[in-house]
Design an enzyme around this catalytic site. Sequence first.
Site, PDB file in Angstrom:
ATOM      1  N   GLU A 189       9.182 -22.974   8.959  1.00  0.00           N
ATOM      2  CA  GLU A 189      10.423 -22.219   8.791  1.00  0.00           C
ATOM      3  C   GLU A 189      10.300 -21.310   7.563  1.00  0.00           C
ATOM      4  O   GLU A 189       9.829 -21.723   6.527  1.00  0.00           O
ATOM      5  CB  GLU A 189      11.585 -23.209   8.609  1.00  0.00           C
ATOM      6  CG  GLU A 189      12.918 -22.555   8.412  1.00  0.00           C
ATOM      7  CD  GLU A 189      13.244 -21.572   9.517  1.00  0.00           C
ATOM      8  OE1 GLU A 189      13.314 -21.980  10.677  1.00  0.00           O
ATOM      9  OE2 GLU A 189      13.401 -20.367   9.218  1.00  0.00           O
ATOM     10  N   PHE A 190      10.766 -20.074   7.723  1.00  0.00           N
ATOM     11  CA  PHE A 190      10.646 -19.103   6.624  1.00  0.00           C
ATOM     12  C   PHE A 190      11.992 -18.625   6.101  1.00  0.00           C
ATOM     13  O   PHE A 190      12.038 -17.677   5.314  1.00  0.00           O
ATOM     14  CB  PHE A 190       9.814 -17.896   7.091  1.00  0.00           C
ATOM     15  CG  PHE A 190       8.426 -18.270   7.527  1.00  0.00           C
ATOM     16  CD1 PHE A 190       7.413 -18.470   6.588  1.00  0.00           C
ATOM     17  CD2 PHE A 190       8.128 -18.447   8.868  1.00  0.00           C
ATOM     18  CE1 PHE A 190       6.135 -18.833   6.977  1.00  0.00           C
ATOM     19  CE2 PHE A 190       6.843 -18.810   9.267  1.00  0.00           C
ATOM     20  CZ  PHE A 190       5.854 -19.001   8.325  1.00  0.00           C
ATOM     21  N   LEU A 191      13.099 -19.232   6.548  1.00  0.00           N
ATOM     22  CA  LEU A 191      14.417 -18.733   6.115  1.00  0.00           C
ATOM     23  C   LEU A 191      14.573 -18.845   4.604  1.00  0.00           C
ATOM     24  O   LEU A 191      13.936 -19.675   3.951  1.00  0.00           O
ATOM     25  CB  LEU A 191      15.542 -19.502   6.815  1.00  0.00           C
ATOM     26  CG  LEU A 191      15.710 -21.009   6.574  1.00  0.00           C
ATOM     27  CD1 LEU A 191      16.355 -21.326   5.242  1.00  0.00           C
ATOM     28  CD2 LEU A 191      16.545 -21.608   7.691  1.00  0.00           C
ATOM     29  N   LYS A 206       2.554 -21.310   6.053  1.00  0.00           N
ATOM     30  CA  LYS A 206       3.800 -21.549   5.304  1.00  0.00           C
ATOM     31  C   LYS A 206       3.524 -21.656   3.801  1.00  0.00           C
ATOM     32  O   LYS A 206       4.176 -21.006   2.978  1.00  0.00           O
ATOM     33  CB  LYS A 206       4.469 -22.829   5.836  1.00  0.00           C
ATOM     34  CG  LYS A 206       5.688 -23.260   5.050  1.00  0.00           C
ATOM     35  CD  LYS A 206       6.800 -22.233   5.077  1.00  0.00           C
ATOM     36  CE  LYS A 206       7.878 -22.575   4.065  1.00  0.00           C
ATOM     37  NZ  LYS A 206       8.894 -21.548   3.953  1.00  0.00           N
ATOM     38  N   ASN A 250       4.717 -18.924   0.805  1.00  0.00           N
ATOM     39  CA  ASN A 250       5.549 -19.265  -0.357  1.00  0.00           C
ATOM     40  C   ASN A 250       4.790 -19.063  -1.665  1.00  0.00           C
ATOM     41  O   ASN A 250       5.342 -18.559  -2.642  1.00  0.00           O
ATOM     42  CB  ASN A 250       6.050 -20.712  -0.251  1.00  0.00           C
ATOM     43  CG  ASN A 250       7.382 -20.786   0.473  1.00  0.00           C
ATOM     44  OD1 ASN A 250       7.861 -19.783   0.995  1.00  0.00           O
ATOM     45  ND2 ASN A 250       7.978 -21.958   0.512  1.00  0.00           N
ATOM     46  N   GLY A 255      12.733 -12.312 -14.219  1.00  0.00           N
ATOM     47  CA  GLY A 255      13.844 -13.221 -14.489  1.00  0.00           C
ATOM     48  C   GLY A 255      13.399 -14.428 -15.281  1.00  0.00           C
ATOM     49  O   GLY A 255      12.337 -14.408 -15.914  1.00  0.00           O
ATOM     50  N   CYS A 287      11.944 -25.077  -2.830  1.00  0.00           N
ATOM     51  CA  CYS A 287      10.667 -24.871  -2.134  1.00  0.00           C
ATOM     52  C   CYS A 287       9.507 -24.432  -3.030  1.00  0.00           C
ATOM     53  O   CYS A 287       8.462 -25.075  -3.025  1.00  0.00           O
ATOM     54  CB  CYS A 287      10.852 -23.845  -1.011  1.00  0.00           C
ATOM     55  SG  CYS A 287      11.902 -24.475   0.317  1.00  0.00           S
ATOM     56  N   ARG A 341      18.750 -27.473  -6.813  1.00  0.00           N
ATOM     57  CA  ARG A 341      17.458 -28.154  -6.910  1.00  0.00           C
ATOM     58  C   ARG A 341      16.443 -27.275  -7.638  1.00  0.00           C
ATOM     59  O   ARG A 341      16.232 -26.135  -7.281  1.00  0.00           O
ATOM     60  CB  ARG A 341      16.947 -28.522  -5.506  1.00  0.00           C
ATOM     61  CG  ARG A 341      17.770 -29.626  -4.856  1.00  0.00           C
ATOM     62  CD  ARG A 341      17.284 -29.944  -3.464  1.00  0.00           C
ATOM     63  NE  ARG A 341      17.651 -28.917  -2.496  1.00  0.00           N
ATOM     64  CZ  ARG A 341      17.384 -28.984  -1.185  1.00  0.00           C
ATOM     65  NH1 ARG A 341      16.734 -30.032  -0.703  1.00  0.00           N
ATOM     66  NH2 ARG A 341      17.760 -28.027  -0.380  1.00  0.00           N
TER      67      ARG A 341
HETATM   68  N1  NAD Z   1      15.654 -25.049   2.034  1.00  0.00           N
HETATM   69  C1  NAD Z   1      14.880 -24.041   2.359  1.00  0.00           C
HETATM   70  O1  NAD Z   1      15.117 -22.880   1.971  1.00  0.00           O
HETATM   71  C2  NAD Z   1      13.676 -24.247   3.234  1.00  0.00           C
HETATM   72  C3  NAD Z   1      13.071 -23.128   3.851  1.00  0.00           C
HETATM   73  C4  NAD Z   1      11.946 -23.349   4.656  1.00  0.00           C
HETATM   74  C5  NAD Z   1      11.439 -24.621   4.821  1.00  0.00           C
HETATM   75  N2  NAD Z   1      12.033 -25.673   4.194  1.00  0.00           N
HETATM   76  C6  NAD Z   1      11.464 -27.015   4.417  1.00  0.00           C
HETATM   77  O2  NAD Z   1      12.258 -27.665   5.412  1.00  0.00           O
HETATM   78  C7  NAD Z   1      12.353 -29.070   5.144  1.00  0.00           C
HETATM   79  C8  NAD Z   1      13.817 -29.460   5.009  1.00  0.00           C
HETATM   80  O3  NAD Z   1      14.362 -28.731   3.907  1.00  0.00           O
HETATM   81  P1  NAD Z   1      15.931 -28.672   3.629  1.00  0.00           P
HETATM   82  O4  NAD Z   1      16.102 -27.772   2.452  1.00  0.00           O
HETATM   83  O5  NAD Z   1      16.659 -28.401   4.895  1.00  0.00           O
HETATM   84  O6  NAD Z   1      16.186 -30.178   3.176  1.00  0.00           O
HETATM   85  P2  NAD Z   1      17.599 -30.845   2.857  1.00  0.00           P
HETATM   86  O7  NAD Z   1      17.317 -31.833   1.793  1.00  0.00           O
HETATM   87  O8  NAD Z   1      18.622 -29.798   2.640  1.00  0.00           O
HETATM   88  O9  NAD Z   1      17.970 -31.596   4.214  1.00  0.00           O
HETATM   89  C9  NAD Z   1      17.335 -32.721   4.704  1.00  0.00           C
HETATM   90  C10 NAD Z   1      18.337 -33.475   5.567  1.00  0.00           C
HETATM   91  O10 NAD Z   1      17.649 -34.540   6.247  1.00  0.00           O
HETATM   92  C11 NAD Z   1      18.512 -35.683   6.259  1.00  0.00           C
HETATM   93  N3  NAD Z   1      17.695 -36.855   6.529  1.00  0.00           N
HETATM   94  C12 NAD Z   1      16.887 -37.543   5.688  1.00  0.00           C
HETATM   95  N4  NAD Z   1      16.261 -38.548   6.348  1.00  0.00           N
HETATM   96  C13 NAD Z   1      16.688 -38.488   7.640  1.00  0.00           C
HETATM   97  C14 NAD Z   1      16.403 -39.214   8.810  1.00  0.00           C
HETATM   98  N5  NAD Z   1      15.534 -40.228   8.812  1.00  0.00           N
HETATM   99  N6  NAD Z   1      17.020 -38.880   9.971  1.00  0.00           N
HETATM  100  C15 NAD Z   1      17.907 -37.845  10.004  1.00  0.00           C
HETATM  101  N7  NAD Z   1      18.205 -37.100   8.912  1.00  0.00           N
HETATM  102  C16 NAD Z   1      17.609 -37.411   7.762  1.00  0.00           C
HETATM  103  C17 NAD Z   1      19.178 -35.637   4.896  1.00  0.00           C
HETATM  104  O11 NAD Z   1      20.346 -36.431   4.876  1.00  0.00           O
HETATM  105  C18 NAD Z   1      19.463 -34.135   4.765  1.00  0.00           C
HETATM  106  O12 NAD Z   1      20.708 -33.815   5.355  1.00  0.00           O
HETATM  107  C19 NAD Z   1      11.521 -29.293   3.891  1.00  0.00           C
HETATM  108  O13 NAD Z   1      10.212 -29.634   4.288  1.00  0.00           O
HETATM  109  C20 NAD Z   1      11.512 -27.935   3.219  1.00  0.00           C
HETATM  110  O14 NAD Z   1      10.381 -27.758   2.409  1.00  0.00           O
HETATM  111  C21 NAD Z   1      13.147 -25.527   3.419  1.00  0.00           C
END
Ligand code: NAD
Length: 434
Positions: free
Chosen positions: A147-149, A200, A204, A249, A256, A324
């Site tokens: 995911e790249f959002l 990915k 990043n 900045g 991430c 975070r």
């Molecule tokens: N946040 C970003 O901008 C972004 C962008 C691209 C990729 N990613 C990647 O995507 C992944 C998720 O990131 P995020 O920011 O959405 O994380 P997040 O911490 O916001 O969300 C994770 C969710 O998973 C839930 N969870 C944990 N264990 C669980 C389980 N066993 N079953 C069901 N739900 C469960 C948590 O309660 C939480 O709601 C990571 O690997 C991150 O590196 C994040």
Amino acid sequence: MSKVAVIGTGYVGLTTGAYLAHIGHEVICADVVADKVARLSRGEIPIFEVGLEDLVRGGLRAGRLRFVVGSEAAVADAEFVFLCLPTPQGDDGSADLSWIRDEAERLGPRLAAGSVVINKSTVPVGSTRLVARVLNRGDVAVVSNPEFLREGSAVHDSLHPDRIVIGADDTAAASRVAALYSEIQAPVLVTDPASAELIKYASNAFLATKISYINAIANLCEVVGADVKEVVLGMGYDKRIGFEYLRPGPGWGGSCFPKDTRALVRIAEDAGYDFGLLDGVIAVNAAQYERMVAKIESACRGSLVGRRVAVWGLTFKALTDDLRDSPALEVIGRLRQRGATVAAYDPMVTAAGPPSGEGPDGRLAGLVLADDPYGVCPGAAALVVLTEWDEFRWCDFDKVRDLLADPVIVDCRNLLDPAAMRRRGFAYHGVGRT
Ligand SMILES: NC(=O)c1ccc[n+]([C@@H]2O[C@H](COP(=O)([O-])OP(=O)(O)OC[C@H]3O[C@@H](n4cnc5c(N)ncnc54)[C@H](O)[C@@H]3O)[C@@H](O)[C@H]2O)c1
């Protein structure tokens, strides 16, 4: 239209579930936090993300989006199962895969025959095959789909991605995943799992490199008397370089870049490759936090001991509630270590924490939080801008000047106009410009 399960309803999972429902799929999103599931089922969004509430409510109304507690309740009929689980930094710098591994163990016996598990979490090379081994299901394919959002524009980025990357050993499964996105206009790159996983991290780390690079150039500008805004303008018109991610900045942060750059260094180390370039990028970033503190200290006449510092901005960037690994919190922590008292205002953060309630992790403790930008100013030795919220541009700066003990602004985001601030009587300090 397909039956889809999304495991994890954070920034990635919730956005993924909501837009897949929006483009017509039947989606069940699962999370382990019961309260979050209850709120989402009522159409309440626990995070701040522009446009997400409309998508979720639209999906609920159309009956194409549901929320359940626990993955078991979501996957029984699913043709596609997205893993959107946390992969935080482990003790040795590598990504901690325990959420993914545990979930794969749990899902193994429960998945429908012929379904496809799609990993959207950011994971090290080899994880797609690891998930396949743990699932131990010859009749279920596993595909990498990084995911790249960007937080702050997650919905827009999901509906208008620059590319869709699908990494699979099984080309039929890759085609089925590509078909899920048929409503989305974007180039689709089908590749092997290792390349998809590395794309990915490489992306990043490259963006973090651009920011560290321009921060280093900004630091040089300060020494040689150049203006980094002019330098960026002159660089950015070159199409090979562009303007994106060239904003100097206080350093990069967020959920991430810090963990992903370290994980990539670790991937390289494990493979016997010395990624000194990326070590340098990380080092420049760590030094940048410290550089901001030195800048603030010097603006406060050389000492922070017993001084009150007013801060605008806590989130790791504007348009998100995510704290975070926020550079603002890094800088504030160091200011406090040097004896300053910090009062902070951020439009997303109240004394009770950000809307998602997940941010504070103790680091807001002891901070004086104000309800508006002026509330932090009385008696402060300097006003420091740490997040680039647009509303800060439009404050009444005569009022700000009159409230501060000293009319000093340290603008760590180069958000304000230096000439206008100086005309109003401020001593103004930006990054990479005089
Ligand atoms: N946040 C970003 O901008 C972004 C962008 C691209 C990729 N990613 C990647 O995507 C992944 C998720 O990131 P995020 O920011 O959405 O994380 P997040 O911490 O916001 O969300 C994770 C969710 O998973 C839930 N969870 C944990 N264990 C669980 C389980 N066993 N079953 C069901 N739900 C469960 C948590 O309660 C939480 O709601 C990571 O690997 C991150 O590196 C994040």
